[in-house]
Design a protein around this motif. Structure first.
Motif, PDB file in Angstrom:
ATOM      1  N   ILE A   1       4.870   0.074  -5.510  1.00 51.20           N
ATOM      2  CA  ILE A   1       5.805   0.832  -4.674  1.00 51.20           C
ATOM      3  C   ILE A   1       5.448   2.312  -4.696  1.00 51.20           C
ATOM      4  O   ILE A   1       5.430   2.974  -3.648  1.00 51.20           O
ATOM      5  CB  ILE A   1       7.261   0.594  -5.130  1.00 51.20           C
ATOM      6  CG1 ILE A   1       7.671  -0.850  -4.818  1.00 51.20           C
ATOM      7  CG2 ILE A   1       8.214   1.576  -4.464  1.00 51.20           C
ATOM      8  CD1 ILE A   1       8.984  -1.273  -5.431  1.00 51.20           C
ATOM      9  N   GLU A   2       5.164   2.846  -5.875  1.00 55.14           N
ATOM     10  CA  GLU A   2       4.781   4.261  -5.984  1.00 55.14           C
ATOM     11  C   GLU A   2       3.502   4.533  -5.198  1.00 55.14           C
ATOM     12  O   GLU A   2       3.411   5.549  -4.495  1.00 55.14           O
ATOM     13  CB  GLU A   2       4.578   4.660  -7.444  1.00 55.14           C
ATOM     14  CG  GLU A   2       5.839   4.716  -8.250  1.00 55.14           C
ATOM     15  CD  GLU A   2       5.588   4.956  -9.729  1.00 55.14           C
ATOM     16  OE1 GLU A   2       6.541   5.361 -10.398  1.00 55.14           O
ATOM     17  OE2 GLU A   2       4.463   4.728 -10.214  1.00 55.14           O
ATOM     18  N   LEU A   3       2.535   3.645  -5.315  1.00 59.79           N
ATOM     19  CA  LEU A   3       1.268   3.826  -4.606  1.00 59.79           C
ATOM     20  C   LEU A   3       1.500   3.823  -3.095  1.00 59.79           C
ATOM     21  O   LEU A   3       0.980   4.679  -2.380  1.00 59.79           O
ATOM     22  CB  LEU A   3       0.266   2.747  -5.001  1.00 59.79           C
ATOM     23  CG  LEU A   3      -1.082   2.792  -4.300  1.00 59.79           C
ATOM     24  CD1 LEU A   3      -1.782   4.135  -4.503  1.00 59.79           C
ATOM     25  CD2 LEU A   3      -1.975   1.651  -4.784  1.00 59.79           C
ATOM     26  N   ARG A   4       2.297   2.884  -2.617  1.00 54.13           N
ATOM     27  CA  ARG A   4       2.569   2.820  -1.174  1.00 54.13           C
ATOM     28  C   ARG A   4       3.311   4.060  -0.688  1.00 54.13           C
ATOM     29  O   ARG A   4       3.033   4.573   0.392  1.00 54.13           O
ATOM     30  CB  ARG A   4       3.365   1.558  -0.843  1.00 54.13           C
ATOM     31  CG  ARG A   4       2.531   0.307  -0.910  1.00 54.13           C
ATOM     32  CD  ARG A   4       3.307  -0.903  -0.390  1.00 54.13           C
ATOM     33  NE  ARG A   4       2.547  -2.109  -0.627  1.00 54.13           N
ATOM     34  CZ  ARG A   4       2.753  -2.930  -1.656  1.00 54.13           C
ATOM     35  NH1 ARG A   4       3.700  -2.690  -2.529  1.00 54.13           N
ATOM     36  NH2 ARG A   4       2.006  -4.009  -1.806  1.00 54.13           N
ATOM     37  N   LYS A   5       4.282   4.542  -1.477  1.00 56.34           N
ATOM     38  CA  LYS A   5       5.032   5.749  -1.091  1.00 56.34           C
ATOM     39  C   LYS A   5       4.120   6.966  -1.009  1.00 56.34           C
ATOM     40  O   LYS A   5       4.253   7.791  -0.107  1.00 56.34           O
ATOM     41  CB  LYS A   5       6.167   6.021  -2.081  1.00 56.34           C
ATOM     42  CG  LYS A   5       7.388   5.194  -1.872  1.00 56.34           C
ATOM     43  CD  LYS A   5       8.491   5.624  -2.829  1.00 56.34           C
ATOM     44  CE  LYS A   5       9.727   4.783  -2.651  1.00 56.34           C
ATOM     45  NZ  LYS A   5      10.781   5.156  -3.614  1.00 56.34           N
ATOM     46  N   LEU A   6       3.213   7.075  -1.964  1.00 52.82           N
ATOM     47  CA  LEU A   6       2.295   8.212  -1.982  1.00 52.82           C
ATOM     48  C   LEU A   6       1.294   8.152  -0.840  1.00 52.82           C
ATOM     49  O   LEU A   6       0.949   9.169  -0.252  1.00 52.82           O
ATOM     50  CB  LEU A   6       1.525   8.257  -3.306  1.00 52.82           C
ATOM     51  CG  LEU A   6       2.254   8.787  -4.514  1.00 52.82           C
ATOM     52  CD1 LEU A   6       1.454   8.499  -5.776  1.00 52.82           C
ATOM     53  CD2 LEU A   6       2.498  10.280  -4.360  1.00 52.82           C
ATOM     54  N   GLY A   7       0.807   6.972  -0.563  1.00 52.34           N
ATOM     55  CA  GLY A   7      -0.286   6.809   0.385  1.00 52.34           C
ATOM     56  C   GLY A   7      -1.607   7.025  -0.329  1.00 52.34           C
ATOM     57  O   GLY A   7      -1.668   7.623  -1.411  1.00 52.34           O
ATOM     58  N   SER A   8      -2.661   6.552   0.283  1.00 55.39           N
ATOM     59  CA  SER A   8      -3.970   6.582  -0.377  1.00 55.39           C
ATOM     60  C   SER A   8      -4.477   7.999  -0.623  1.00 55.39           C
ATOM     61  O   SER A   8      -5.034   8.286  -1.684  1.00 55.39           O
ATOM     62  CB  SER A   8      -4.997   5.787   0.433  1.00 55.39           C
ATOM     63  OG  SER A   8      -5.169   6.347   1.720  1.00 55.39           O
ATOM     64  N   LYS A   9      -4.274   8.896   0.315  1.00 54.12           N
ATOM     65  CA  LYS A   9      -4.812  10.256   0.174  1.00 54.12           C
ATOM     66  C   LYS A   9      -4.125  11.010  -0.953  1.00 54.12           C
ATOM     67  O   LYS A   9      -4.792  11.618  -1.800  1.00 54.12           O
ATOM     68  CB  LYS A   9      -4.701  11.016   1.493  1.00 54.12           C
ATOM     69  CG  LYS A   9      -5.616  10.459   2.571  1.00 54.12           C
ATOM     70  CD  LYS A   9      -5.412  11.177   3.889  1.00 54.12           C
ATOM     71  CE  LYS A   9      -6.280  10.601   4.988  1.00 54.12           C
ATOM     72  NZ  LYS A   9      -6.009  11.238   6.289  1.00 54.12           N
ATOM     73  N   SER A  10      -2.802  10.980  -0.994  1.00 51.60           N
ATOM     74  CA  SER A  10      -2.082  11.674  -2.065  1.00 51.60           C
ATOM     75  C   SER A  10      -2.377  11.046  -3.427  1.00 51.60           C
ATOM     76  O   SER A  10      -2.544  11.760  -4.420  1.00 51.60           O
ATOM     77  CB  SER A  10      -0.579  11.659  -1.802  1.00 51.60           C
ATOM     78  OG  SER A  10      -0.274  12.422  -0.659  1.00 51.60           O
ATOM     79  N   ALA A  11      -2.441   9.727  -3.460  1.00 53.24           N
ATOM     80  CA  ALA A  11      -2.756   9.054  -4.720  1.00 53.24           C
ATOM     81  C   ALA A  11      -4.154   9.432  -5.197  1.00 53.24           C
ATOM     82  O   ALA A  11      -4.376   9.656  -6.393  1.00 53.24           O
ATOM     83  CB  ALA A  11      -2.640   7.535  -4.554  1.00 53.24           C
ATOM     84  N   TYR A  12      -5.082   9.538  -4.266  1.00 52.24           N
ATOM     85  CA  TYR A  12      -6.459   9.932  -4.596  1.00 52.24           C
ATOM     86  C   TYR A  12      -6.492  11.343  -5.185  1.00 52.24           C
ATOM     87  O   TYR A  12      -7.176  11.583  -6.180  1.00 52.24           O
ATOM     88  CB  TYR A  12      -7.315   9.844  -3.337  1.00 52.24           C
ATOM     89  CG  TYR A  12      -8.743  10.287  -3.492  1.00 52.24           C
ATOM     90  CD1 TYR A  12      -9.669   9.491  -4.158  1.00 52.24           C
ATOM     91  CD2 TYR A  12      -9.182  11.482  -2.947  1.00 52.24           C
ATOM     92  CE1 TYR A  12     -10.994   9.890  -4.284  1.00 52.24           C
ATOM     93  CE2 TYR A  12     -10.501  11.884  -3.057  1.00 52.24           C
ATOM     94  CZ  TYR A  12     -11.396  11.083  -3.731  1.00 52.24           C
ATOM     95  OH  TYR A  12     -12.705  11.483  -3.846  1.00 52.24           O
ATOM     96  N   VAL A  13      -5.746  12.264  -4.590  1.00 55.60           N
ATOM     97  CA  VAL A  13      -5.700  13.640  -5.099  1.00 55.60           C
ATOM     98  C   VAL A  13      -5.158  13.649  -6.527  1.00 55.60           C
ATOM     99  O   VAL A  13      -5.715  14.303  -7.410  1.00 55.60           O
ATOM    100  CB  VAL A  13      -4.859  14.547  -4.174  1.00 55.60           C
ATOM    101  CG1 VAL A  13      -4.589  15.893  -4.815  1.00 55.60           C
ATOM    102  CG2 VAL A  13      -5.557  14.722  -2.829  1.00 55.60           C
ATOM    103  N   ILE A  14      -4.074  12.923  -6.757  1.00 57.66           N
ATOM    104  CA  ILE A  14      -3.490  12.844  -8.097  1.00 57.66           C
ATOM    105  C   ILE A  14      -4.487  12.214  -9.070  1.00 57.66           C
ATOM    106  O   ILE A  14      -4.677  12.704 -10.185  1.00 57.66           O
ATOM    107  CB  ILE A  14      -2.170  12.046  -8.067  1.00 57.66           C
ATOM    108  CG1 ILE A  14      -1.109  12.828  -7.294  1.00 57.66           C
ATOM    109  CG2 ILE A  14      -1.690  11.718  -9.473  1.00 57.66           C
ATOM    110  CD1 ILE A  14       0.121  12.029  -6.940  1.00 57.66           C
TER     111      ILE A  14
END
Length: 85
Positions: free
Chosen positions: A27-40
């Motif tokens: 759920i957290e990954l989907r909320k963030l989206g791939s680009k934001s998750a990648y930056v983190i």
């Protein structure tokens, strides 16, 4: 689906890397989206690369990253390149 490793493209190693970066559920990954998750993820893991970004997007879409549409791959590639600067 409660574990990241239950998602397409995410095995135990990437799951642990995401957890270490503070992304602990699908759920957290989907909320963030791939680009934001990648930056983190890149803030915590210098080994994150374009294939990691593709894997994250594929996980969110529920498909193997190899099957991402060419225009999505191109957009993700531009994004990853912009993050290098």
């Amino acid at each position: 689906m409660s574990k990241l490793s239950d998602m397409e493209n995410i095995g135990p190693t990437l799951e642990q890397r995401l957890i270490n970066a503070g992304i602990t559920t699908p759920i957290e990954l989907r909320k963030l989206g791939s680009k934001s998750a990648y930056v983190i993820l890149k803030e915590h893991d210098i080994d994150a690369c374009i294939n990691t970004l593709y894997a994250l997007e594929g996980a969110i879409q529920g498909i193997r990253w190899h099957d991402l549409a060419d225009d999505i791959k191109a957009d993700l590639k531009r994004f990853a390149d912009s993050e290098k600067k």
